[in-house]
Motif scaffolding. Structure first.
Motif, PDB file in Angstrom:
ATOM      1  N   ALA A  74      56.546  69.476  41.143  1.00  0.00           N
ATOM      2  CA  ALA A  74      56.710  70.857  41.601  1.00  0.00           C
ATOM      3  C   ALA A  74      57.065  71.757  40.424  1.00  0.00           C
ATOM      4  O   ALA A  74      58.024  71.486  39.697  1.00  0.00           O
ATOM      5  CB  ALA A  74      57.804  70.924  42.666  1.00  0.00           C
ATOM      6  N   CYS A  86      52.861  75.442  49.460  1.00  0.00           N
ATOM      7  CA  CYS A  86      51.923  74.311  49.440  1.00  0.00           C
ATOM      8  C   CYS A  86      52.399  73.045  50.150  1.00  0.00           C
ATOM      9  O   CYS A  86      51.547  72.261  50.605  1.00  0.00           O
ATOM     10  CB  CYS A  86      51.595  73.946  47.989  1.00  0.00           C
ATOM     11  SG  CYS A  86      50.887  75.287  47.022  1.00  0.00           S
ATOM     12  N   GLU A 130      55.896  77.426  44.787  1.00  0.00           N
ATOM     13  CA  GLU A 130      54.853  76.431  45.015  1.00  0.00           C
ATOM     14  C   GLU A 130      55.229  75.518  46.175  1.00  0.00           C
ATOM     15  O   GLU A 130      54.380  75.183  47.023  1.00  0.00           O
ATOM     16  CB  GLU A 130      54.628  75.610  43.753  1.00  0.00           C
ATOM     17  CG  GLU A 130      53.569  74.536  43.910  1.00  0.00           C
ATOM     18  CD  GLU A 130      53.399  73.671  42.667  1.00  0.00           C
ATOM     19  OE1 GLU A 130      52.637  72.697  42.737  1.00  0.00           O
ATOM     20  OE2 GLU A 130      54.034  73.970  41.640  1.00  0.00           O
TER      21      GLU A 130
END
Length: 319
Positions: free
Chosen positions: A152, A161, A157
């Motif tokens: 990560a 995601c 993010e």
């Protein structure tokens, strides 16, 4: 319009015996209603709508994370206005769905609610007041995921995601509604996440802060599971029931604690199966592909190792 044209064409050409099919389906519905002791839904749709719930969740996601999950053209100076407008719409829609659930529960489940509409309003108000707490819990989940996963690159993010975080947004909302008295809505929300991520968390499961499901596909967490703080699960982990006690008629007895308790700071690796009302002690590490039906001591490590020259696998437990 196109569908209506197709139906008319089918009727005109006689490709299908629609009159008979419709009557067959009507008879099946009548048989089902008689078996359940209910009458036809003369007043319109009685149950909450999965489509409506999906729209409500989209709005709640945006209200919780407006600059990340809200509209792409949202500007910081309009953030509060967007949240206010979105919540005004979403909470009224949610109230309507809660009313449907409670009215249905009074009619068909025998739930004792003298005024289901007033109860629905109280549930929705209490839920709305808890949105700040839900956001704080989700922030802790995002931070835990970012800290635990070397792949990560940012908390953003993770939020945008990671399926584990998407599932937890649904679960934090669903669990609050479940506890407030809207279990059917909660289950619909949970199943939306299950369909999208492959992670199956019953809304009744109690999950502490800083929870991280890495990868996630195939994870199953049962209704009476209790999970502490800073717990990490990998894909294909099951926290399930070992058995289902039944009544005299053979039906499963509902509501009994039957799923594991996982204490703080536990890590459970991929493929592990933990069944029954067992306790995994604080700080324990559960290796991949093990099968556990007994308590594990705090700080213990459970792993599966292949012994030299022996064509079988054994479980080793060490404190």
């Amino acid at each position: 319009m196109a569908r209506n044209v197709m139906v008319l064409e089918a009727q005109e050409t006689g490709l299908f015996d629609l009159d008979q099919i419709v009557e067959d389906l009507a008879e099946v519905r009548r048989d089902w209603r008689r078996s359940q002791g209910v009458t036809a839904e003369a007043g319109g749709r009685e149950l909450p709508s999965r489509e409506q719930i999906a729209g409500i969740m989209e709005g709640l996601r945006g209200a919780l994370f407006p600059m990340r999950l809200g509209p792409p053209d949202l500007q910081p100076e309009a953030e509060n206005d967007y949240v206010s407008h979105t919540l005004d719409t979403v909470l009224h829609d949610l109230l309507a769905q809660v009313k449907l659930e409670l009215q249905w529960a009074v009619r068909h489940v025998g739930q004792d609610l003298p005024d289901p509409d007033a109860a629905a309003l109280q549930i929705t108000r209490s839920f709305a007041a808890a949105l700040g707490d839900i956001r704080r819990l989700l922030d802790s989940d995002i931070v835990a995921a970012f800290a635990a996963d070397p792949a990560a690159r940012s908390a953003d993010e993770v939020l945008l995601c990671y399926p584990g975080i998407q599932c937890m947004i649904h679960h934090r909302i669903a669990h609050r509604l479940y506890r407030l008295g809207a279990p059917l809505l909660a289950r619909l929300i949970a199943e939306l996440a299950h369909s999208a991520t492959g992670i199956d968390i019953h809304p009744g499961a109690e999950i502490g802060g800083s929870f991280f499901v890495d990868h996630g596909t195939g994870v199953v967490i049962g209704a009476t599971a209790i999970i502490g703080e800073r717990v990490q699960l990998f894909q294909a982990v099951t926290l399930g029931a070992k058995s289902f006690p039944t009544d005299a008629s053979g039906a499963a007895i509902k509501g009994l604690p039957r799923h594991p308790i996982v204490e703080d700071d536990v890590v459970i690796y991929s493929g592990a199966t933990i069944l029954g009302r067992v306790t995994i002690g604080q700080g324990a590490v559960i290796g991949g592909n093990v099968w556990i039906t007994e308590d594990v001591a705090a700080g213990a490590m459970v792993s599966q190792a292949r012994l030299t020259g022996v064509e079988r696998q054994v479980v080793r437990i060490s404190a």
